[in-house]
Every structure is written in C-alpha cells, then in structure tokens.
Design an enzyme around this catalytic site. Structure first.
Site, PDB file in Angstrom:
ATOM      1  N   ARG A  59       0.842  -1.184   0.000  1.00 47.95           N
ATOM      2  CA  ARG A  59       0.000   0.000   0.000  1.00 47.95           C
ATOM      3  C   ARG A  59       0.884   1.243   0.000  1.00 47.95           C
ATOM      4  O   ARG A  59       1.867   1.321   0.742  1.00 47.95           O
ATOM      5  CB  ARG A  59      -0.925   0.008   1.233  1.00 47.95           C
ATOM      6  CG  ARG A  59      -1.994  -1.079   1.206  1.00 47.95           C
ATOM      7  CD  ARG A  59      -3.030  -0.811   0.123  1.00 47.95           C
ATOM      8  NE  ARG A  59      -4.030  -1.865   0.019  1.00 47.95           N
ATOM      9  CZ  ARG A  59      -3.975  -2.890  -0.823  1.00 47.95           C
ATOM     10  NH1 ARG A  59      -2.930  -3.025  -1.628  1.00 47.95           N
ATOM     11  NH2 ARG A  59      -4.949  -3.783  -0.858  1.00 47.95           N
ATOM     12  N   HIS A  80       1.574  -0.256 -10.605  1.00 48.09           N
ATOM     13  CA  HIS A  80       0.571  -1.068  -9.891  1.00 48.09           C
ATOM     14  C   HIS A  80       0.245  -2.344 -10.666  1.00 48.09           C
ATOM     15  O   HIS A  80      -0.920  -2.664 -10.938  1.00 48.09           O
ATOM     16  CB  HIS A  80      -0.702  -0.260  -9.634  1.00 48.09           C
ATOM     17  CG  HIS A  80      -1.476  -0.761  -8.448  1.00 48.09           C
ATOM     18  ND1 HIS A  80      -2.118   0.074  -7.565  1.00 48.09           N
ATOM     19  CD2 HIS A  80      -1.700  -2.023  -7.981  1.00 48.09           C
ATOM     20  CE1 HIS A  80      -2.715  -0.638  -6.613  1.00 48.09           C
ATOM     21  NE2 HIS A  80      -2.465  -1.916  -6.847  1.00 48.09           N
TER      22      HIS A  80
END
Length: 302
Positions: A217, A265
């Site tokens: 994260r 990502h």
C-alpha cells in the site's frame, strides 16, 4: 441468486463471461431494484456508494484483496469478504521474488561500459535474509517462493502468528528487525496503524544500501521521508508499485530520483480465471448459510 455487479466498465467486460460460466445458477446484472439482489460483487470504480437500499444482500464480495476503499463506508452493514485468489498470490510472489533477486544479485551494478567488475560478485541467497512486513496470504506465498530459492526469511505481522519456516516477529518488534533488513518487502494492509509506518526514524534504521520493495500500500511509507532517506543511502533503492496518487503525476520526484524504480501497480492482478471460482464458492456459502471465507474484520480494516 441475483447478483449486482458494481465495478468499472472494463471489469464488467472481463468478469461477466467468466462469472456466468462459473456461477450458472446466478442472474448477474449491473442495474435493477436494490431490494431484489441477494449479493453484490464489488470493486473500486463501481457505481454503488450507498449500500443501505440493498437490504436483502447477504454478502458483498470484493474483487480486490485490499478493502480500504469500502470498509469505512458507513452505509455498508452487510458482510464483506475480501478476495483471496491463488493467481493473485502467485503474481505477487513472482513480483517480489523477481525484484528481490535483482537487489540480491546487484544486477544494476554491471554497466555495459567496458569496465570489468568481477570483484562485485554477490553472496549466496542462503547468506542474505529477506524481511517481509505482512504475513497474510500474499506474504506467506512470497515467503514460500523466496525460501525455495534459499533465502532465510524473517516476517513481521500484527499478530505475530507462526508461519512454517519463517521467523515471525510481532509488529511491536519492528524496529530491531529493520536494522537487519537488507531487502525489505512491504505487504501490510492500509490501516490507521500502518500509515506512514516507515517514517524518517524507521527508514534510518535500515542497513546502508538496503532495498525497499513496496507492492503493498502506498500509504505505508512517508514519501518525503523516503526521498530524503534515499539521498543518505538508507535505503539504497526503493521499488514502488503502489503510490498515494495513481497514476503517479509526471512531475513527481519519484520519477526523477535515481534511487527509485516506479512500476504502475502491476505486481498482482485479480485474474477472473482464478478468482471467479473463489467468488462463486463464497456466494454459494452465503446463500446457503454456511461460513463465508475471508470475511473482513471491520475493526481491523481487513
């Protein structure tokens, strides 16, 4: 079984055919009377923000492993399950292992400039410990792959729960663990207790030249503190697959810093082919009153 699909148009085009094949007894739709639905399949980018009208829904099944974008929604009172997908776990383990090997072997040291640098041979994997923050499904899969190569693995988790073959420490013991972490992989969830966990003080505890690999994260690391720490060589390099703002703006300092590698990502994707059977099993469990897998603990946030 009537299921409301709330995700992006792109997700609908990929998921709908696979879900219909995997769960043929269900009626899958993107619209309709909220009271008519038995379950919701959800991913960020969908159109549901108010879950209150869906009073007959027995399960909200997330397509993402992370649920921080939905778990704090006050209108969501229905049971929420996160996605634990074998394909996602394998993809994450492959990403982390690939970058750990790059760090371990020092692949970026061998510039193709005619200079013979045979004094820069790496140690064996058995001589370098890899530290993983977060020993959930993804952390365990990554640890297993790294251990298969020969790396000793140290883990840190909120619970400190044992993992076979891994030395696991509770989160309260993080500071002394960081001092030994020449390769640090961050896989903790986004919770109030993990935000900015790696701040200036903790980054300074890392060994000189350590690598930080963060596909967990973006909130785990203090961005400004990281840039300043990289300038001091602690850590020596950071691989960032998750950022506070995505896509990362073109002018962001991470793009220009020589000690940062940004990936967009892509560390682990929920693939319909491997995840749809998981979602289908969970929905069948919810409809039949059996225990649901991977139910989210609202207090913990995951």
């Amino acid at each position: 079984m009537q299921i409301r699909f709330s995700a992006s148009d792109e997700a609908w085009s990929r998921w709908a055919p696979v879900l219909r094949a995997t769960l043929p007894e269900a009626w899958l739709s993107r619209d309709g009377d909220p009271a008519s639905f038995d379950a919701i399949i959800y991913a960020p980018g969908g159109d549901i923000t108010d879950f209150a009208p869906y009073r007959n829904v027995r399960l909200v099944q997330s397509l993402w492993a992370g649920v921080e974008r939905i778990v704090t929604n006050d209108t969501l009172t229905q049971p929420l399950a996160r996605m634990v997908d074998p394909g996602l776990a394998q993809g994450m383990a492959e990403y982390c292992t690939g970058w750990a090997m790059r760090a371990h072997l020092g692949m970026d040291r061998y510039a193709q400039d005619g200079v013979w640098r045979n004094e820069l041979s790496p140690p064996l994997a058995t001589d370098r410990t890899v530290t993983i923050l977060g020993m959930g499904e993804l952390g365990r899969a990554t640890a297993a792959m790294l251990r298969g190569i020969g790396f000793p693995v140290t883990g840190v988790s909120a619970s400190g729960r044992p993992v076979q073959g891994v030395t696991v420490h509770p989160l309260a013991d993080l500071d002394p663990v960081l001092a030994q972490a020449s390769i640090l992989i961050c896989l903790l969830p986004d919770t109030p207790g993990t935000r900015n966990l790696l701040d200036a003080k903790r980054l300074a505890m890392l060994p000189q030249g350590a690598w930080v690999i963060n596909p967990g994260r973006g909130t785990l690391i203090d961005d400004q503190a990281l840039l300043e720490a990289l300038d001091r060589g602690r850590p020596g390099h950071a691989v960032l697959d998750v950022l506070r703002t995505e896509p990362l703006p073109a002018g962001h300092s991470f793009w220009a810093h020589p000690g940062v590698t940004v990936t967009p990502h892509i560390a682990a994707e929920t693939r319909p082919e491997t995840a749809a059977p998981v979602a289908a099993e969970n929905l069948r469990r919810a409809m039949s009153g059996r225990p649901v897998m991977n139910l989210v603990d609202r207090a913990k946030g995951y």
